[in-house]
Design an enzyme around this catalytic site. Structure first.
Site, mmCIF file in Angstrom:
data_model
loop_
_atom_site.group_PDB
_atom_site.id
_atom_site.type_symbol
_atom_site.label_atom_id
_atom_site.label_comp_id
_atom_site.label_asym_id
_atom_site.label_seq_id
_atom_site.Cartn_x
_atom_site.Cartn_y
_atom_site.Cartn_z
ATOM 1 N N PRO A 45 16.490 16.412 23.835
ATOM 2 C CA PRO A 45 17.807 15.867 23.494
ATOM 3 C C PRO A 45 17.703 14.582 22.686
ATOM 4 C CG PRO A 45 17.226 15.142 25.678
ATOM 5 C CD PRO A 45 16.061 15.974 25.180
ATOM 6 N N TRP A 46 18.890 14.095 22.272
ATOM 7 C CA TRP A 46 18.923 12.874 21.468
ATOM 8 C C TRP A 46 18.956 11.602 22.301
ATOM 9 C CZ3 TRP A 46 23.202 10.508 23.166
ATOM 10 C CH2 TRP A 46 24.331 11.266 23.507
ATOM 11 N N LYS A 53 11.117 21.363 19.394
ATOM 12 C CA LYS A 53 12.178 21.004 18.462
ATOM 13 C C LYS A 53 12.879 19.752 18.974
ATOM 14 C CE LYS A 53 16.558 21.710 18.185
ATOM 15 N NZ LYS A 53 17.034 20.486 17.475
ATOM 16 N N PRO A 54 12.702 18.605 18.312
ATOM 17 C CA PRO A 54 13.453 17.422 18.713
ATOM 18 C C PRO A 54 14.888 17.510 18.209
ATOM 19 C CG PRO A 54 12.125 16.907 16.798
ATOM 20 C CD PRO A 54 11.811 18.340 17.167
ATOM 21 N N SER A 55 15.765 16.675 18.747
ATOM 22 C CA SER A 55 17.122 16.612 18.215
ATOM 23 C C SER A 55 17.069 16.224 16.752
ATOM 24 C CB SER A 55 17.947 15.588 18.992
ATOM 25 O OG SER A 55 19.159 15.310 18.306
ATOM 26 N N GLU A 56 17.889 16.880 15.943
ATOM 27 C CA GLU A 56 17.947 16.534 14.524
ATOM 28 C C GLU A 56 18.474 15.117 14.308
ATOM 29 O OE1 GLU A 56 21.886 18.263 15.688
ATOM 30 O OE2 GLU A 56 19.768 18.759 16.050
ATOM 31 N N SER A 89 22.702 19.854 26.654
ATOM 32 C CA SER A 89 24.049 20.094 27.163
ATOM 33 C C SER A 89 24.139 21.435 27.877
ATOM 34 C CB SER A 89 25.051 20.074 26.013
ATOM 35 O OG SER A 89 24.870 21.209 25.176
ATOM 36 N N GLU A 127 17.282 21.573 32.073
ATOM 37 C CA GLU A 127 17.761 20.319 32.656
ATOM 38 C C GLU A 127 18.980 19.930 31.845
ATOM 39 O OE1 GLU A 127 19.032 17.086 33.210
ATOM 40 O OE2 GLU A 127 17.269 16.092 32.372
ATOM 41 N N CYS A 153 22.153 11.443 31.804
ATOM 42 C CA CYS A 153 22.693 12.530 32.617
ATOM 43 C C CYS A 153 22.764 12.178 34.096
ATOM 44 C CB CYS A 153 21.892 13.815 32.401
ATOM 45 S SG CYS A 153 20.116 13.631 32.605
ATOM 46 N N GLU A 196 31.791 15.527 31.961
ATOM 47 C CA GLU A 196 30.775 14.551 31.587
ATOM 48 C C GLU A 196 31.170 13.847 30.284
ATOM 49 O OE1 GLU A 196 25.931 14.414 31.523
ATOM 50 O OE2 GLU A 196 26.893 16.162 30.620
#
Length: 503
Positions: free
Chosen positions: A174-175, A199-202, A252, A273, A307, A405
């Site tokens: 996630p970012w 794959k990281p968050s863009e 998410s 997660e 989170c 959330e």
């Protein structure tokens, strides 16, 4: 519930020093990392990486494709046999070497993380420290795995339990914690003998790419691969790829659903997660000052983009007014600013314009529903995606702000009358990641914690983590566990070999 505290809007401490947080020399190569080297993408399309404090573009990364994922998976497949054959001692030593390399570059990684995400430097530095500790813990844990003892469980038959790697793992991070969530996945995945494609968050790829650059000479080619891009393309291909044995995602709830659906076709394992909506149950005998002080950190750490954040207070009606007064006092003192504006900055911006609009949208709808703002309540003037630290009171049961959330610097406060109501309402959310209970009654603390439907429950604290203990949720928060030996279990499989030795 009432409070005399007047609503205030925070101001942002801006950078006055002419020295930039990062320079061009600090940036990683703007490419994918495949088979041990940085590689160009299959197209010329790029994604802008934006500084959320200034809204300026600080880098451009390639927009990955399914073809790029296929190349990376092929590299991971080629590398898995050699990596899986290493004995635990060898993998452990390499994980220790990775930890050493990260520790040596703590200052650089912290600045890079803050420049990309807007995090206060204290948060980024803590992230790097925890990432180092994650690798060190897993380096030790892989040498001390336990299992059912070998033995004769059927007459004349010796049973031996083997623990094997799964193969190639697809990872989507996630970012909000780019480097730390990558470490939470990479360390146990490699420790268990797997290879991976990440794959990281863009939006926040910079420290993941820098990580790959820093450890490129330590890990065999193909063991770790990083492909940039969007979830709908790159993440989807990872989840559906027939040669990927498991997909692990932190993100998410909607992303989790999409990954699980795509993975179902090949029946690959899934580790999710997802989100959280942590209730903070404050009883009438609680230390109110300690709870309010703890929420100053636990509710607003990483600007509430966390989170496990302490975002939903349920306080006994008899002490609600006193507690809100103390909480608002703590929140008023929070220092909002750019990361380079001082080491004492506590709250930064939202990570992106889209997320900024999402958070402020929740606040506007809450006010229209009659929820009262005790402090904060909206955007902060000036450039960047800053939202004032906010406490919402007079929140009714079932209100959107208390049920969904928000993922920003917002705490809602509700009241309850007795234990049964407190437990029922705490559990009445679709997410089940974490919660906390505040009471001086030891019997009550044990009983209430056992009745709360959350993967982690703290008593008289909140958002305290350790590499030795598991992290993961129930219900809509997903399944699987990060950290601890349970993570190593998630990324491996057991095989039973039975030998007939009768004579």
């Amino acid at each position: 519930m009432t409070t005399d505290a007047a609503v205030s809007t925070a101001t942002v401490r801006r950078v006055t020093d002419v020295r930039p947080l990062i320079t061009a020399a600090d940036l990683p190569p703007a490419r994918h990392f495949i088979d041990g080297t940085f590689a160009e993408g299959s197209t010329e399309r790029v994604v802008d990486v934006v500084d959320p404090c200034t809204e300026n573009v600080i880098a451009r990364i390639p927009e990955g494709t399914a073809e790029d994922i296929d190349r990376a998976v092929s590299a991971a497949l080629q590398a898995k046999a050699g990596w899986s054959r290493l004995v635990p001692k060898e993998r452990s030593e390499l994980l220790h070497a990775v930890a050493d390399r990260l520790a040596e570059h703590t200052e650089l990684l912290s600045r890079l993380e803050s420049a990309n995400t807007g995090k206060p430097l204290a948060v980024s530095t803590d992230d790097v420290g925890q990432a180092v500790d994650t690798f060190r813990f897993m380096a030790g844990a892989v040498r001390a795995t336990t299992s059912l003892a070998a033995g004769d469980y059927v007459e004349d038959h010796l049973s031996v339990m083997l623990r094997e790697p799964l193969g190639v793992i697809g990872v989507v991070t996630p970012w909000n914690y780019p480097l730390l969530m990558a470490a939470w996945k990479i360390a146990p995945i490699l420790g268990a003998g797997n290879t991976l494609v990440l794959k990281p968050s863009e939006q926040t790829p910079l420290t993941t790419l820098k990580f790959a650059e820093l450890v490129a000479d330590l890990l065999p080619a193909g063991v770790l691969n990083v492909v940039n891009g969007y979830g709908a393309t790159v993440g989807a291909r990872l989840a559906e790829h027939p040669d990927v044995n498991m997909i692990a995602l932190t993100g998410s709830v909607n992303s989790g659903r999409a990954v699980a659906r795509a993975a179902a076709e090949s029946l690959k394992r899934v580790h999710l997660e997802l989100g959280g909506k942590a209730p903070v149950v404050v009883f009438e005998d609680a230390d109110l000052a300690a709870a309010a002080s703890a929420l100053r950190v636990a509710g607003f750490w990483n600007s509430g983009q966390e989170c496990g954040a302490a975002c939903r207070v349920l306080v006994h009606e008899s002490v609600a007014e006193r507690f809100v007064e103390q909480l608002v006092g703590e929140v008023r003192e929070l220092i909002v600013g750019e990361p380079a504006a001082g080491e004492d900055v506590e709250v930064g911006p939202m990570v992106s314009k889209a997320h900024f609009e999402r958070v402020t949208g929740y606040l506007e709808r809450a006010k229209k529903e009659g929820v009262r703002v005790a402090v904060g309540g909206g955007a902060v003037d000036g450039p960047g995606y800053f939202v004032a630290p906010t406490v919402l009171v007079d929140v009714l049961e079932g209100a959107e702000a208390a049920h969904e959330e928000i993922f920003g610097p917002v705490i809602t406060v509700e009241t309850f009358t007795d234990e049964e109501e407190a437990v029922r309402r705490a559990n009445d959310v679709p997410l089940g990641l974490s919660a906390s209970v505040w009471t001086e009654n030891a019997r009550r603390s044990h009983d209430i914690a056992a009745r709360l439907d959350f993967g982690t429950v703290w008593v008289n604290s909140h958002l305290v983590l350790s590499s030795e203990v598991p992290w993961g949720g129930f219900k809509g928060s997903g399944y699987g566990r990060d950290l601890s030996i349970y993570a190593l279990d998630d990324y491996s499989r057991t095989k039973h070999v039975m030998h007939h030795h009768g004579r």
